[in-house]
Design a protein around this motif. Structure first.
Motif, mmCIF file in Angstrom:
data_model
loop_
_atom_site.group_PDB
_atom_site.id
_atom_site.type_symbol
_atom_site.label_atom_id
_atom_site.label_comp_id
_atom_site.label_asym_id
_atom_site.label_seq_id
_atom_site.Cartn_x
_atom_site.Cartn_y
_atom_site.Cartn_z
ATOM 1 N N ASP A 129 0.822 -1.412 -0.064
ATOM 2 C CA ASP A 129 -0.789 -0.113 0.007
ATOM 3 C C ASP A 129 0.583 1.190 -0.261
ATOM 4 O OD1 ASP A 129 -2.497 1.461 0.047
ATOM 5 O OD2 ASP A 129 -2.884 0.521 1.941
ATOM 6 N N THR A 134 1.144 3.979 -3.485
ATOM 7 C CA THR A 134 1.018 5.117 -2.799
ATOM 8 C C THR A 134 2.331 6.259 -3.885
ATOM 9 O OG1 THR A 134 -0.673 4.755 -1.033
ATOM 10 C CG2 THR A 134 -0.201 7.074 -1.883
ATOM 11 N N TYR A 187 2.558 5.907 -7.825
ATOM 12 C CA TYR A 187 1.365 6.214 -8.520
ATOM 13 C C TYR A 187 1.537 8.145 -8.105
ATOM 14 C CZ TYR A 187 -0.518 2.371 -10.216
ATOM 15 O OH TYR A 187 -0.448 1.592 -11.034
ATOM 16 N N GLU A 188 2.106 8.337 -6.703
ATOM 17 C CA GLU A 188 2.196 9.848 -6.501
ATOM 18 C C GLU A 188 3.070 9.989 -7.186
ATOM 19 O OE1 GLU A 188 2.732 10.380 -2.693
ATOM 20 O OE2 GLU A 188 0.415 10.505 -1.900
ATOM 21 N N ASP A 209 -9.961 14.158 -0.127
ATOM 22 C CA ASP A 209 -8.849 14.011 -0.784
ATOM 23 C C ASP A 209 -8.706 14.658 -2.129
ATOM 24 O OD1 ASP A 209 -8.589 11.122 0.591
ATOM 25 O OD2 ASP A 209 -9.905 10.118 -0.596
ATOM 26 N N VAL A 260 -5.497 8.490 -6.111
ATOM 27 C CA VAL A 260 -3.846 7.716 -6.269
ATOM 28 C C VAL A 260 -4.315 6.440 -4.946
ATOM 29 C CG1 VAL A 260 -1.243 7.802 -6.189
ATOM 30 C CG2 VAL A 260 -2.433 9.403 -6.809
ATOM 31 N N ARG A 261 -4.944 7.271 -4.435
ATOM 32 C CA ARG A 261 -5.186 6.636 -2.910
ATOM 33 C C ARG A 261 -5.615 5.415 -3.389
ATOM 34 N NH1 ARG A 261 -3.107 4.487 -0.502
ATOM 35 N NH2 ARG A 261 -4.502 3.801 1.190
ATOM 36 N N VAL A 316 -4.404 2.485 -5.785
ATOM 37 C CA VAL A 316 -4.070 1.208 -5.056
ATOM 38 C C VAL A 316 -4.794 0.459 -4.428
ATOM 39 C CG1 VAL A 316 -2.562 1.223 -3.160
ATOM 40 C CG2 VAL A 316 -1.877 3.061 -4.690
ATOM 41 N N ASP A 372 -8.177 0.721 4.937
ATOM 42 C CA ASP A 372 -8.584 1.937 3.685
ATOM 43 C C ASP A 372 -10.401 1.838 3.331
ATOM 44 O OD1 ASP A 372 -6.290 2.441 2.528
ATOM 45 O OD2 ASP A 372 -6.076 0.292 1.863
#
Length: 385
Positions: A116, A120, A123-124, A221, A227-228, A231, A346
């Motif tokens: 996770d 993250t 992707y960030e 967010d 992004v989160r 994932v 999550d």
């Protein structure tokens, strides 16, 4: 080792291959339809005001689905793993010397946390490089047209400032890394506290402009929430698919109608709400239509495929063999760890700690009731399945 030695007697007394085959075909159709409908509602419902991911109805329904997933991990998967890895068919050493089911579940949760976190960050950074590149091209083009320069070069200070914002400085709205502490810290710096924060939240919704909180479900967010959700949706699908294979296989190899009948209803219910939770994450991640469709089809087809595979090998498959029990136990343990982590961190924590939830008492009450209802109903299915 024969079934009579290892606890297969009860099912053997109720063996009826022709009736079981009919029930298995019904199970394939029922579970497939339930999975398709469950995952399609959030994806297709984006166009409907009441079913959009920023509606209160969706938040409450997702809380129910989170309860279902949590109960699936704790009550169904972890229990099944414990039973498989402590079965008398297995050698006493090492399987009776150590609680392997809990250990594998714990390790799966920790590995999921690591994936996770790394996912993250990946992707960030990927998103940050893309945005920085696009902005640099725009600025270079503007500099060339305004100044008539042959080569447009951005000042180092501008690039540094842009990169600072991309990679999570709080001034511009820090990106969410795994953990509620980073989440809370960002909001302590970025937003007013207490009742003032809720008043600002309500005002933003009424004005409908100029703030990330106007986006409803993604209140806390903003743009970084995508992004989160990317994932979360991928890891959640991994956890669901891994145990769906075992569930389908177990149903497919069974020749006991009395065992299969309750499983049809239980697994259809289970598949529907797992699909709903997964579909919500996919919808919030804003995947392209092709990617979302592939993920939805992969989820919907996994359990029916497992049942079909179980039917194909039912003549030669011995569910009480050492290999079958160890494989089933380990996969169930890993699935339990993944699902418990995803449900608590999550799905439940991310939604119930959000500003939107804190500032809406009625939504809090409804969501908590739905959460406990989902967990309770899914747990009660353990009586039959």
């Amino acid at each position: 080792m024969s079934n009579t030695t290892c606890g297969g007697t009860d099912s053997d007394n109720d063996r009826d291959e022709s009736a079981a085959l009919v029930l298995k075909l019904i199970a394939i159709g029922s579970i497939l339809i339930a999975g398709v409908v469950g995952i399609a509602i959030p994806l297709v419902g984006k166009q409907c005001r009441f079913l959009r991911t920023d509606s209160n109805l969706f938040v409450a329904a997702k809380a129910f689905a989170a309860g279902v997933i949590l109960a699936t991990g704790f009550v169904h998967m972890l229990s099944a793993a414990t039973n498989a890895l402590s079965d008398p068919c297995l050698p006493t050493n090492p399987w009776s010397k150590f609680p392997f089911a809990g250990f594998f579940a714990m390790m799966a949760s920790l590995i999921t946390l690591l994936v996770d976190f790394l996912g993250t960050q990946y992707y960030e950074r990927k998103q940050g490089r893309k945005q920085a590149s696009e902005e640099q091209q725009v600025r270079v083009g503007s500099a060339e047209s305004d100044a008539g320069l042959e080569y447009g070069i951005l000042p180092v200070e501008e690039v540094k400032e842009r990169n600072g914002k991309v990679f999570g400085e709080e001034e511009g709205g820090g990106m969410h890394i795994v953990g509620m502490h980073a989440h809370a810290a960002h909001h302590r710096h970025s937003h007013p506290q207490g009742q003032d924060a809720c008043d600002g939240h309500v005002k933003d919704h009424s004005d409908g402009h100029g703030h990330a909180h106007s986006h409803g479900f993604e209140d806390d967010d903003g743009e970084e929430g995508g992004v989160r959700h990317v994932v979360v949706s991928q890891i959640l699908e991994l956890g669901i698919v891994s145990h769906s294979v075992i569930i389908g296989l177990s149903l497919g190899v069974s020749e006991s109608p009395s065992t299969i009948r309750p499983l049809i209803a239980a697994l259809s219910f289970h598949q529907f709400f797992e699909g709903f939770a997964l579909g919500g994450c996919i919808s919030q991640a804003q995947f392209k239509n092709l990617s979302a469709t592939v993920m939805a089809c992969f989820f919907a087809l996994t359990t029916p495929t497992g049942i079909g595979f179980g039917i194909a090998i039912s003549k030669v498959y011995n569910p009480y063999s050492t290999t079958a029990l160890v494989t089933e136990g380990i996969l169930d343990s890993l699935s339990a760890g993944i699902l418990v982590y995803m449900a608590l961190v999550d799905l439940i924590a991310a939604d119930f700690m959000s500003k939107r939830m804190r500032c809406n008492l009625r939504l809090q009450v409804v969501s908590y009731c739905m959460l406990f209802l989902g967990a309770g109903l899914m747990s009660s299915l353990a009586i039959w399945a």
